[in-house]
Design a protein around this motif. Structure first.
Motif, mmCIF file in Angstrom:
data_model
loop_
_atom_site.group_PDB
_atom_site.id
_atom_site.type_symbol
_atom_site.label_atom_id
_atom_site.label_comp_id
_atom_site.label_asym_id
_atom_site.label_seq_id
_atom_site.Cartn_x
_atom_site.Cartn_y
_atom_site.Cartn_z
ATOM 1 N N SER A 81 0.750 -1.230 0.040
ATOM 2 C CA SER A 81 -0.217 0.052 -0.048
ATOM 3 C C SER A 81 0.845 0.647 0.361
ATOM 4 N N THR A 82 1.537 1.413 1.492
ATOM 5 C CA THR A 82 2.770 2.147 0.840
ATOM 6 C C THR A 82 3.526 2.803 -0.493
ATOM 7 N N ASP A 83 3.732 1.153 -0.764
ATOM 8 C CA ASP A 83 4.745 1.635 -2.181
ATOM 9 C C ASP A 83 3.659 2.047 -3.386
ATOM 10 N N ILE A 84 2.498 1.900 -3.658
ATOM 11 C CA ILE A 84 2.093 2.146 -4.738
ATOM 12 C C ILE A 84 1.554 4.219 -4.467
ATOM 13 N N VAL A 85 1.028 3.905 -3.225
ATOM 14 C CA VAL A 85 1.195 5.540 -2.830
ATOM 15 C C VAL A 85 1.923 6.075 -2.919
ATOM 16 N N GLU A 86 3.451 6.070 -2.203
ATOM 17 C CA GLU A 86 4.549 6.724 -2.754
ATOM 18 C C GLU A 86 4.858 6.310 -3.914
ATOM 19 N N SER A 87 5.096 5.349 -4.863
ATOM 20 C CA SER A 87 5.051 5.526 -5.604
ATOM 21 C C SER A 87 4.813 6.661 -7.012
ATOM 22 N N SER A 88 3.390 6.713 -7.219
ATOM 23 C CA SER A 88 2.479 7.837 -8.169
ATOM 24 C C SER A 88 2.685 8.928 -7.843
ATOM 25 N N ALA A 89 2.984 9.653 -6.401
ATOM 26 C CA ALA A 89 3.403 10.978 -5.882
ATOM 27 C C ALA A 89 4.413 11.092 -6.507
ATOM 28 N N ARG A 90 5.925 9.919 -6.409
ATOM 29 C CA ARG A 90 6.957 10.490 -6.519
ATOM 30 C C ARG A 90 7.134 10.680 -8.054
ATOM 31 N N TYR A 91 6.663 9.587 -8.823
ATOM 32 C CA TYR A 91 6.312 10.114 -10.422
ATOM 33 C C TYR A 91 5.713 11.180 -10.805
ATOM 34 N N SER A 92 4.900 11.442 -9.492
ATOM 35 C CA SER A 92 4.039 12.858 -10.435
ATOM 36 C C SER A 92 4.879 14.280 -9.510
ATOM 37 N N GLU A 93 5.535 14.077 -9.139
ATOM 38 C CA GLU A 93 6.651 15.270 -8.351
ATOM 39 C C GLU A 93 8.265 14.953 -9.306
ATOM 40 N N ASN A 94 8.080 13.995 -9.775
ATOM 41 C CA ASN A 94 9.242 13.969 -10.854
ATOM 42 C C ASN A 94 9.268 14.873 -12.248
ATOM 43 N N LEU A 95 7.977 13.795 -12.655
ATOM 44 C CA LEU A 95 7.533 15.156 -14.118
ATOM 45 C C LEU A 95 6.969 15.818 -13.341
ATOM 46 N N ALA A 96 6.402 17.115 -12.924
ATOM 47 C CA ALA A 96 6.152 18.272 -12.733
ATOM 48 C C ALA A 96 7.410 18.504 -12.873
ATOM 49 N N ASN A 97 8.132 18.660 -12.270
ATOM 50 C CA ASN A 97 9.824 19.546 -12.271
ATOM 51 C C ASN A 97 10.299 20.063 -13.938
ATOM 52 N N LEU A 98 9.544 18.687 -14.679
ATOM 53 C CA LEU A 98 9.883 19.473 -16.278
ATOM 54 C C LEU A 98 8.454 20.150 -16.823
ATOM 55 N N ILE A 99 7.220 20.261 -16.298
ATOM 56 C CA ILE A 99 6.423 20.629 -17.337
ATOM 57 C C ILE A 99 6.494 22.204 -17.782
ATOM 58 N N GLY A 100 5.519 21.989 -19.108
ATOM 59 C CA GLY A 100 6.365 23.538 -19.605
ATOM 60 C C GLY A 100 7.576 23.543 -20.672
#
Length: 278
Positions: A81-100
């Motif tokens: 459960s931790t893996d599911i919520v944390e990995s998807s949050a990490r994915y979003s966090e990292n991609l957000a660095n490149l938005i735009g």
């Protein structure tokens, strides 16, 4: 950090957070499940780095995933459960660095490199989970798979989505990495033994009393250096906080404490190995 936490608070209401979830590492830490998961991580990185050999590396990654799930099913169930919520949050966090930035594929891959912790040595399952799912998400994106829709409803790890239809190929552990990992975990276990000093002492000496503190209604924040499962207890190390109790203030400074729940009550259980007065 803001993007990561935003995903937790606003986009994960459908995530199935199990009551079996626990981020604490069992003491002493066993290097074997850490090796299996980090070999999975390394094979996923290799698949991302070498698209022309993706099928081979994903087949080897599937080997380590299945080996981990079959040999360490209890830990898998406790951390998934931790893996599911944390990995998807990490994915979003990292991609957000490149938005735009409007990057082409080559520039995107280059921009991602500092966010891939390829040289890291993890000593806990929770730390690994952030990064394994992140790199699996990048590979799914490159494959053109629409994996995000109903992701939380489907209740699968990102790497399970990626490897679902992959045929397993047997693999061997990297001996150099295995040696480094075992040395790091030996060091962490030694540090944990020191941090657990008061807990170990009280376990052996039944004359040592415990302070049981009900913090259920507390609004205080706290600091901690880690969390360990020892002898069926969840021990928080380096615990630091301060509580108002009646007319007095109780300050806990860098102690190892047992955290326990009984119904709706949350307790700290502190062995009184120091000088004290009752």
């Amino acid at each position: 950090v803001a993007t990561h936490e935003l995903v937790h608070f606003y986009y994960q209401s459908q995530a199935n957070v199990s009551f079996e979830t626990n981020r604490a590492s069992s003491y002493p830490i066993d290097p074997t499940p850490r090796l299996y998961r980090q070999m999975l991580f390394h094979r996923l990185i290799a698949a991302y780095d070498h698209p022309d050999q993706e099928a081979e590396y994903l087949a080897k990654a599937k080997y380590w995933l299945e080996k981990y799930k079959s040999e360490f099913a209890e830990e898998y169930n406790a951390t998934r459960s931790t893996d599911i919520v944390e990995s998807s949050a990490r994915y979003s966090e990292n991609l957000a660095n490149l938005i735009g930035d409007d990057l082409d594929q080559k520039a995107f891959v280059e921009a991602m490199q500092p966010m891939i912790f390829r040289n890291a040595i993890f000593d806990s399952a929770s730390a690994e989970g952030y990064e394994i799912g992140f790199i699996a998400g990048l590979i799914l994106d490159r494959q053109g798979v629409e994996w995000k829709k109903d992701f939380y409803k489907n209740d699968q790890l990102i790497e399970e989505v990626l490897l679902a239809k992959v045929e397993t190929q047997e693999d061997a552990a990297d001996k150099d990495f295995e040696t480094k990992l075992k040395a790091e975990i030996d060091k962490v276990n030694q540090e944990a033994q020191a941090a657990l000093g008061s807990i170990l002492k009280a376990k052996d000496d039944k004359s040592i009393p415990y302070l049981k503190l009900d913090i259920s209604q507390s609004m205080a924040s706290f600091g901690a250096s880690g969390s360990l499962m020892f002898d069926g207890m969840e021990v928080v190390t380096g615990y630091t906080s301060s509580y108002q109790i009646g007319e007095q203030r109780l300050t806990i400074n860098n102690l190892s404490v047992v955290q326990d729940m009984e119904g709706e009550h949350i307790y700290l259980i502190i062995p009184l190995t120091m000088e004290h007065k009752l």
